[in-house]
Design a protein around this motif. Structure first.
Motif, PDB file in Angstrom:
ATOM      1  N   TYR A  14       2.269   7.185   6.206  1.00  0.00           N
ATOM      2  CA  TYR A  14       2.087   6.291   7.341  1.00  0.00           C
ATOM      3  C   TYR A  14       1.393   7.016   8.496  1.00  0.00           C
TER       4      TYR A  14
ATOM      5  N   ASN B 149       1.754  -0.347   5.389  1.00  0.00           N
ATOM      6  CA  ASN B 149       2.660  -0.907   4.386  1.00  0.00           C
ATOM      7  C   ASN B 149       2.549  -0.111   3.093  1.00  0.00           C
TER       8      ASN B 149
ATOM      9  N   ASP C 207      -1.288   1.144   2.877  1.00  0.00           N
ATOM     10  CA  ASP C 207      -2.533   0.484   3.239  1.00  0.00           C
ATOM     11  C   ASP C 207      -2.867   0.779   4.707  1.00  0.00           C
ATOM     12  N   ARG C 208      -3.938   0.205   5.195  1.00  0.00           N
ATOM     13  CA  ARG C 208      -4.384   0.492   6.550  1.00  0.00           C
ATOM     14  C   ARG C 208      -3.402   0.021   7.619  1.00  0.00           C
ATOM     15  N   ASN C 209      -2.480  -0.852   7.266  1.00  0.00           N
ATOM     16  CA  ASN C 209      -1.470  -1.324   8.208  1.00  0.00           C
ATOM     17  C   ASN C 209      -0.175  -0.527   8.127  1.00  0.00           C
TER      18      ASN C 209
ATOM     19  N   HIS D 229      -9.361  -4.078   1.123  1.00  0.00           N
ATOM     20  CA  HIS D 229      -8.062  -3.441   0.970  1.00  0.00           C
ATOM     21  C   HIS D 229      -8.000  -2.729  -0.369  1.00  0.00           C
TER      22      HIS D 229
END
Length: 118
Positions: A117, A94, A90-92, A60
């Motif tokens: 996003y 967030n 981040d990759r999610n 991350h």
């Protein structure tokens, strides 16, 4: 809705590319630092992870790397006299860091998060 001038689109695209490039560098450097310090335990953990097919390992982006990426994008926009906000997620999806440039409109903060996003 009025279409943004090509200069604005180029600056925004360049800022996004800079943020992604620094983000990738941060993820790479974060994954490279832990391996050399504890070689024997890390090798045993990697071997156990290889046998277990039910888990995955991922890296991350650190807050420090995300901040550097956002600042680089904001600096690039300021050089082009653009008033923008910059977000790094981040990759999610967030939000890790959001910077609002001087003179940026009130809608630019939310737009920056949504664009990051996407």
């Amino acid at each position: 809705m009025k279409k943004a001038p090509s200069r604005t689109r180029v600056v925004t695209g360049g800022a996004i590319v800079a943020a992604l490039a620094l983000g990738g560098f941060g993820a790479y450097s974060a994954s490279a630092t832990g391996e050399d310090t504890a070689a024997a335990p890390a090798a045993a953990t990697a071997e156990a992870d290889a046998k277990n097919k039910n888990t995955t390992r991922s890296t991350h982006l650190t807050v420090e790397a995300a901040t550097k990426a956002a600042q680089a994008a904001l600096d690039a926009a300021e050089q082009e006299n653009q008033r923008v906000s910059v977000a790094v997620v981040d990759r999610n999806g967030n939000t890790l860091v959001t910077l609002r440039g001087d003179g940026a409109g009130p809608q630019s903060y939310e737009s920056a998060v949504k664009k990051a996003y996407t």
